[in-house]
Motif scaffolding. Structure first.
Motif, short mmCIF file in Angstrom:
data_model
loop_
_atom_site.label_atom_id
_atom_site.label_comp_id
_atom_site.label_asym_id
_atom_site.label_seq_id
_atom_site.Cartn_x
_atom_site.Cartn_y
_atom_site.Cartn_z
N ALA A 87 0.81 -1.22 0.00
CA ALA A 87 0.00 0.00 0.00
C ALA A 87 0.85 1.27 0.00
O ALA A 87 0.54 2.23 -0.71
CB ALA A 87 -0.95 0.00 1.19
N GLY A 88 1.93 1.29 0.75
CA GLY A 88 2.81 2.47 0.77
C GLY A 88 3.42 2.72 -0.59
O GLY A 88 3.48 3.86 -1.07
N HIS A 89 3.86 1.66 -1.24
CA HIS A 89 4.44 1.80 -2.59
C HIS A 89 3.40 2.31 -3.58
O HIS A 89 3.68 3.19 -4.40
CB HIS A 89 4.99 0.45 -3.06
CG HIS A 89 5.36 0.41 -4.50
ND1 HIS A 89 6.46 1.08 -5.01
CD2 HIS A 89 4.76 -0.18 -5.56
CE1 HIS A 89 6.51 0.90 -6.31
NE2 HIS A 89 5.50 0.14 -6.67
N VAL A 90 2.18 1.78 -3.50
CA VAL A 90 1.11 2.21 -4.41
C VAL A 90 0.76 3.67 -4.16
O VAL A 90 0.53 4.43 -5.10
CB VAL A 90 -0.13 1.29 -4.28
CG1 VAL A 90 -1.29 1.82 -5.09
CG2 VAL A 90 0.22 -0.12 -4.72
N ARG A 91 0.73 4.10 -2.89
CA ARG A 91 0.44 5.51 -2.59
C ARG A 91 1.50 6.42 -3.20
O ARG A 91 1.20 7.46 -3.78
CB ARG A 91 0.38 5.74 -1.07
CG ARG A 91 -1.01 5.59 -0.51
CD ARG A 91 -1.10 6.13 0.92
NE ARG A 91 -0.19 5.47 1.85
CZ ARG A 91 -0.51 4.38 2.55
NH1 ARG A 91 -1.70 3.84 2.43
NH2 ARG A 91 0.35 3.85 3.38
N GLU A 92 2.78 6.04 -3.06
CA GLU A 92 3.87 6.84 -3.64
C GLU A 92 3.77 6.86 -5.16
O GLU A 92 3.95 7.91 -5.79
CB GLU A 92 5.22 6.27 -3.23
CG GLU A 92 5.55 6.48 -1.77
CD GLU A 92 6.83 5.76 -1.37
OE1 GLU A 92 7.60 5.34 -2.26
OE2 GLU A 92 7.05 5.61 -0.15
N ALA A 93 3.49 5.71 -5.77
CA ALA A 93 3.37 5.64 -7.23
C ALA A 93 2.18 6.48 -7.70
O ALA A 93 2.27 7.18 -8.71
CB ALA A 93 3.20 4.19 -7.67
N ALA A 94 1.07 6.43 -6.96
CA ALA A 94 -0.11 7.23 -7.32
C ALA A 94 0.21 8.72 -7.25
O ALA A 94 -0.22 9.50 -8.11
CB ALA A 94 -1.27 6.89 -6.39
N ALA A 95 0.97 9.13 -6.26
CA ALA A 95 1.36 10.54 -6.14
C ALA A 95 2.24 10.96 -7.31
O ALA A 95 2.10 12.07 -7.83
CB ALA A 95 2.08 10.78 -4.82
N ARG A 96 3.14 10.09 -7.75
CA ARG A 96 4.03 10.42 -8.87
C ARG A 96 3.29 10.48 -10.19
O ARG A 96 3.61 11.30 -11.04
CB ARG A 96 5.17 9.41 -8.97
CG ARG A 96 6.26 9.60 -7.94
CD ARG A 96 7.48 8.76 -8.26
NE ARG A 96 7.20 7.37 -8.53
CZ ARG A 96 7.13 6.41 -7.60
NH1 ARG A 96 7.33 6.71 -6.33
NH2 ARG A 96 6.87 5.17 -7.94
N MET A 97 2.31 9.61 -10.39
CA MET A 97 1.65 9.55 -11.70
C MET A 97 0.43 10.46 -11.80
O MET A 97 -0.09 10.66 -12.88
CB MET A 97 1.29 8.11 -12.06
CG MET A 97 0.17 7.51 -11.27
SD MET A 97 -0.27 5.87 -11.84
CE MET A 97 0.85 4.89 -10.90
N SER A 98 -0.03 11.02 -10.69
CA SER A 98 -1.23 11.86 -10.70
C SER A 98 -0.90 13.30 -11.05
O SER A 98 0.17 13.80 -10.75
CB SER A 98 -1.90 11.83 -9.32
OG SER A 98 -2.30 10.53 -9.00
N ALA A 108 -6.06 9.67 -1.46
CA ALA A 108 -7.04 9.33 -0.43
C ALA A 108 -7.78 8.03 -0.80
O ALA A 108 -8.04 7.20 0.07
CB ALA A 108 -8.05 10.47 -0.27
N TRP A 109 -8.08 7.85 -2.09
CA TRP A 109 -8.74 6.62 -2.53
C TRP A 109 -7.83 5.41 -2.26
O TRP A 109 -8.29 4.40 -1.75
CB TRP A 109 -9.10 6.71 -4.01
CG TRP A 109 -9.73 5.46 -4.51
CD1 TRP A 109 -11.05 5.09 -4.41
CD2 TRP A 109 -9.06 4.37 -5.16
NE1 TRP A 109 -11.24 3.86 -4.96
CE2 TRP A 109 -10.04 3.38 -5.44
CE3 TRP A 109 -7.75 4.14 -5.54
CZ2 TRP A 109 -9.72 2.19 -6.07
CZ3 TRP A 109 -7.44 2.94 -6.17
CH2 TRP A 109 -8.42 1.99 -6.43
N VAL A 110 -6.55 5.54 -2.62
CA VAL A 110 -5.61 4.43 -2.39
C VAL A 110 -5.51 4.14 -0.89
O VAL A 110 -5.54 2.98 -0.47
CB VAL A 110 -4.21 4.75 -2.98
CG1 VAL A 110 -3.18 3.73 -2.53
CG2 VAL A 110 -4.27 4.81 -4.49
N ALA A 111 -5.43 5.17 -0.06
CA ALA A 111 -5.32 4.97 1.39
C ALA A 111 -6.56 4.27 1.94
O ALA A 111 -6.45 3.34 2.76
CB ALA A 111 -5.11 6.30 2.09
#
Length: 185
Positions: A87-98, A108-111
């Motif tokens: 989940a932490g990796h996905v949150r970071e990846a989501a922040a980079r690609m958004s 917030a959705w990923v969290a």
């Protein structure tokens, strides 16, 4: 004799100055023409994928179909292949690609998904099979299969379609919206 030599040297110096002035003027005109020509052109970034395949192109306000498809496939697979451990990796990846304007909502959705999955010991993975990109609107529809596990046991297998909308700012493609369109039968 000295006077003639001085006059000849003076003429040579004058001719050299005129030739240099002409070359300087020609250089200024060429630089001006190049500047005007380059100012009217759009910058294009060409991305060469790590694996063999066609190159991708991204402009300041557009992206090629291949780049949109590959980016959307990566984004949807990253966001929907979720476990409590990654989940932490996905949150970071989501922040980079958004895109900056959507970073908070997507994060917030990923969290919330990660928290829900951790409470129930769930994990999910998305396997896309159809990707359709529209470079004019920077939108992509992806159909595939979303598989969910409870612990090590498969709990559900659903056919899903997602729509991803992107926005380009400063030559950077960012995910603007990620929405579940419908459940396929």
């Amino acid at each position: 004799m000295r006077r003639e030599v001085r006059e000849a040297e003076g003429r040579r110096a004058r001719d050299a100055r005129l030739a240099l002035a002409a070359l300087l003027a020609l250089s200024l005109v060429a630089n001006l023409a190049l500047s005007v020509g380059l100012a009217g052109r759009e910058a294009v970034t060409v991305l060469v994928p790590a694996v063999s395949g066609p190159m991708w192109e991204v402009g300041s306000t557009w992206a090629g179909r291949g780049y949109l498809e590959a980016t959307a496939r990566t984004a949807v697979t990253t966001l929907l292949t979720l476990t409590p451990e990654n989940a932490g990796h996905v949150r970071e990846a989501a922040a980079r690609m958004s895109h900056a304007s959507a970073r908070g909502a997507i994060g917030a959705w990923v969290a919330s998904e990660a928290e829900r999955m951790a409470r129930r010991d769930l994990a999910s993975a998305f396997y896309p099979w159809r990707v359709e990109a529209d470079p004019d609107t920077l939108a992509v529809e992806i159909a595939g299969e979303l598989v969910t596990w409870i612990g090590a046991e498969e709990a559900a297998r659903e056919r899903k379609t997602y729509r991803l909308t992107f926005r380009i700012d400063g030559g950077r493609l960012g995910l603007l919206r990620f929405e579940d369109l419908k459940e396929e039968q």
